[in-house]
Enzyme design. Structure first.
Site, short mmCIF file in Angstrom:
data_model
loop_
_atom_site.label_atom_id
_atom_site.label_comp_id
_atom_site.label_asym_id
_atom_site.label_seq_id
_atom_site.Cartn_x
_atom_site.Cartn_y
_atom_site.Cartn_z
N LYS A 73 -14.20 17.76 9.22
CA LYS A 73 -14.55 17.42 10.10
C LYS A 73 -15.02 19.10 10.70
CE LYS A 73 -13.49 12.92 10.51
NZ LYS A 73 -11.94 12.90 10.31
N GLU B 174 -5.86 -3.75 -1.76
CA GLU B 174 -6.35 -5.10 -0.37
C GLU B 174 -6.88 -5.01 -0.88
OE1 GLU B 174 -5.71 -1.80 0.35
OE2 GLU B 174 -4.12 -1.85 1.87
N TRP C 150 -19.33 16.25 8.89
CA TRP C 150 -18.40 15.80 8.51
C TRP C 150 -18.96 16.69 6.74
CZ3 TRP C 150 -17.85 10.09 7.67
CH2 TRP C 150 -17.61 10.04 9.18
N THR D 131 0.71 -0.92 -0.12
CA THR D 131 -0.03 -0.19 0.22
C THR D 131 0.80 1.57 0.05
OG1 THR D 131 -0.02 -0.35 2.32
CG2 THR D 131 -2.03 -1.28 1.45
P1 ADP Z 1 -3.83 4.91 -1.91
O1 ADP Z 1 -3.82 4.42 -0.93
O2 ADP Z 1 -2.02 4.12 -2.43
O3 ADP Z 1 -4.67 5.21 -3.16
P2 ADP Z 1 -5.03 2.66 -3.26
O4 ADP Z 1 -4.80 2.18 -5.38
O5 ADP Z 1 -4.88 0.55 -2.80
O6 ADP Z 1 -3.68 2.58 -2.15
O7 ADP Z 1 -6.16 3.32 -2.47
C1 ADP Z 1 -7.23 2.73 -2.71
C2 ADP Z 1 -7.63 3.81 -2.62
O8 ADP Z 1 -7.94 4.70 -3.26
C3 ADP Z 1 -9.42 3.22 -1.77
O9 ADP Z 1 -9.18 3.07 -0.32
C4 ADP Z 1 -10.16 5.42 -1.88
O10 ADP Z 1 -9.93 5.51 -0.70
C5 ADP Z 1 -9.49 5.62 -3.31
N1 ADP Z 1 -10.26 5.32 -3.98
C6 ADP Z 1 -10.26 3.88 -5.43
N2 ADP Z 1 -10.98 3.86 -6.13
C7 ADP Z 1 -11.81 5.06 -5.88
C8 ADP Z 1 -12.92 5.57 -6.89
N3 ADP Z 1 -13.64 5.15 -7.91
N4 ADP Z 1 -13.78 6.15 -6.38
C9 ADP Z 1 -13.28 6.47 -5.20
N5 ADP Z 1 -12.45 6.61 -4.81
C10 ADP Z 1 -11.63 5.75 -4.90
#
Ligand code: ADP
Length: 547
Positions: free
Chosen positions: A437, A330, A442, A185
């Site tokens: 917040k 994940e 929110w 991650t």
């Molecule tokens: P990073 O923490 O590097 O961004 P990831 O690529 O695993 O790692 O990112 C996952 C996160 O990206 C998700 O938990 C979410 O917050 C955000 N995300 C992914 N796709 C979307 C989407 N279509 N709309 C909104 N948020 C998204």
């Protein structure tokens, strides 16, 4: 129990290898390199994949050993995608945009044994030399032997290694539960954590990606994954392409450059693109500026961050249909896809396409109140943390980090806050750490960003909450004007524009104009960087309304 009488066929990536060997020999794999276009096909690649597995074995790689890649999207990287897991080892794709200290941590945490590196990425590797003791061998992905480089240990030459092996590797019998690949991650909070995919999870995820109501990649597609091969396995697309038999087009180190994307898409008759929103914002601007169009492209998968409405509309106007998907490292990463359900009224389509869509078949979802864990209704109003479970969802991290990410009853806590409509459309409000917040309530930074990005003079905007003495936090907008409006747009104009689009108490306290929104290693808005360098709000001196 009466047992079913079906075979215990192990679900492994060897099956995908079998398909590219038997069914898809003629399918091309094209890579843009510095010296020009490189063209091969699966028929030529399979013997090389066999040779590569032989080379790995000769280098002492044993089942379960981690083999790291520091590479762009290219054909050699794809060979590693097959050879490493199919010979029983674990493919660990390193994010080449991370800071050296993060890369060092990750390589040592994963205890990588062999590292394959693209020649143009040696400057990234160099500062790590001497600090990554588990790496026994470095292999250079290049055309010829490695030139002796200052401060670098001896490196092996990929092509020479392959040339020394035979074309028939005795692939071992694998168990579907074995680790196949590893991806960290990004480490937005604390150190990065290793997500470990199994052969089984990759196999089932591949089937999910191909499914008609999901990404629906097909044999007839020509796929250009702009998403890097180190970003959550390039969203599973390399294996999906192998399973389906799609042509694959790689941008090499030019992947994120709009001009290169357009040239490659035109020349290689690309039909299917995938990448994060910032890539498409740049591509849309380039297409509008150049007057070029990509009429063959039928799907542009967009995920990683929410798709702004303005982007969806710009792309629609260019004839490029965005398919919005949500997921995370994940979740392998495909979690949900925004397909419009049958019977939807045309006027509701855009709204549904802008949601994060419905959960993928094979994955279960729920939203819960983060503090109490109470499950919330799917009424389109209540919002809470998304939790998921399924065969391609992580149940833990390498070395046992962060056990709290799994609930007691076995669901994965995503850290995303969302509401779900009665018919199952997920609407992400924000990430838990980005939500603002204000006065005990929110404000969704995502929604506010989208509203600002709908302004005709604005190209990109990111919103963060900054400390406020009375309200705890208040929203501040960081906006990038379109080039022609640089210096010609005011904070008052933006606030005025927002007045009939968001609640009065959501109006930002300040709008700050910048040249570029800082981006994370995978091209998302980096709000951590914005927060770290933000000057405090000048309380009481700004036009944004407060409650
Ligand atoms: P990073 O923490 O590097 O961004 P990831 O690529 O695993 O790692 O990112 C996952 C996160 O990206 C998700 O938990 C979410 O917050 C955000 N995300 C992914 N796709 C979307 C989407 N279509 N709309 C909104 N948020 C998204």
């Amino acid at each position: 129990m009466v047992e079913g009488l079906m075979q215990d066929y192990e679900l492994s990536l060897q099956h995908v290898l079998w398909r590219i060997e038997r069914l898809h020999q003629k399918k091309e794999v094209v890579t843009k390199r510095d010296e020009g276009i490189h063209r091969t096909n699966y028929g030529e690649m399979v013997p090389r994949i066999n040779r590569l597995a032989g080379a790995l074995k000769r280098l002492g790689v044993k089942p379960g050993d981690r083999v790291a890649t520091l590479a762009w999207n290219n054909n050699r990287h794809l060979e590693l995608y097959y050879a490493v897991p199919c010979m029983g080892a674990v493919l660990h794709t390193l994010n080449l945009r991370l800071f050296p200290q993060h890369l060092e941590f990750i390589i040592n945490d994963a205890e990588d044994k062999v590292l394959f590196v693209d020649q143009s990425l040696l400057p990234i590797l160099k500062p790590l030399i001497g600090k990554i003791p588990t790496i026994q061998t470095i292999v250079l992905l290049a055309e010829g032997p490695a030139p002796a480089a200052d401060g670098m240990p001896e490196m092996l030459d990929y092509e020479a290694l392959l040339a020394a092996e035979s074309e028939g590797y005795p692939w071992p019998k694998l168990s579907e539960r074995m680790a196949a690949a590893m991806c960290y991650t990004s480490g937005t909070t604390g150190n990065p954590k290793g997500v470990v995919y199994s052969h089984r999870s990759q196999f089932i995820h591949t089937m999910g990606v191909l499914q008609g109501d999901n990404l629906a990649l097909q044999e007839s597609d020509s796929l250009l994954p702009v998403v890097p091969m180190f970003h959550a396995n390039s969203w599973g697309l390399p294996y999906a392409a192998g399973m389906a038999g799609s042509k694959v087009v790689f941008g090499g180190r030019f992947s994120a450059d709009p001009k290169s994307i357009v040239e490659l898409a035109e020349e290689e008759e690309v039909t299917f693109l995938a990448g994060v929103p910032t890539v498409w914002i740049a591509l849309g601007a380039y297409l509008n500026e150049s007057g070029k169009r990509l009429p063959r492209v039928r799907t542009v998968v967009c995920g990683g961050s929410a798709v702004p409405q303005a982007l969806m509309e710009t792309m629609d106007a260019l004839g490029l249909r965005i398919l919005h998907a949500w997921g995370m490292t994940e979740t392998s990463p495909l979690g949900s896809v925004a397909r419009v359900a049958a019977g939807t009224k045309p006027e509701d389509e855009l709204r549904l396409r802008l949601t994060q869509g419905r959960v993928a078949p094979g994955v279960e979802i729920r939203i819960c109140e983060p503090s109490t864990g109470e499950e919330l209704p799917w009424d389109g109003v209540a919002f809470g943390e998304i939790q998921v479970r399924g065969p391609w969802i992580a149940r833990g991290y390498h070395n046992g980090y962060d056990p709290g990410k799994l609930t007691e009853d076995g669901w994965f806590r995503t850290g995303d806050v969302a509401k779900i409509t009665p018919d199952g459309y997920i609407v992400i409000v924000d990430r838990t750490k980005d939500v603002i917040k204000s006065g005990g309530e929110w404000i969704s930074s995502v929604e506010l960003e989208n509203a600002v990005m709908a302004h005709p003079k604005i190209m990109e905007a990111a919103v963060i909450g900054l400390p406020h003495s009375k309200w705890d936090e208040r929203p501040v907008v960081y906006a990038v004007p379109k080039p022609e409006f640089k210096g010609k747009v005011t904070q008052e104009e933006i606030v005025e524009f927002l007045k009939d689009k968001v609640a009065k108490w959501w109006l930002p306290d300040e709008v700050r104009f910048i040249d570029e929104v800082p981006k994370t290693s995978v091209g998302k808005f980096d709000k951590k960087v914005l927060r770290a360098s933000a000057v405090p709000i000048t309380e009481g001196a700004t036009p944004g309304a407060r409650r």
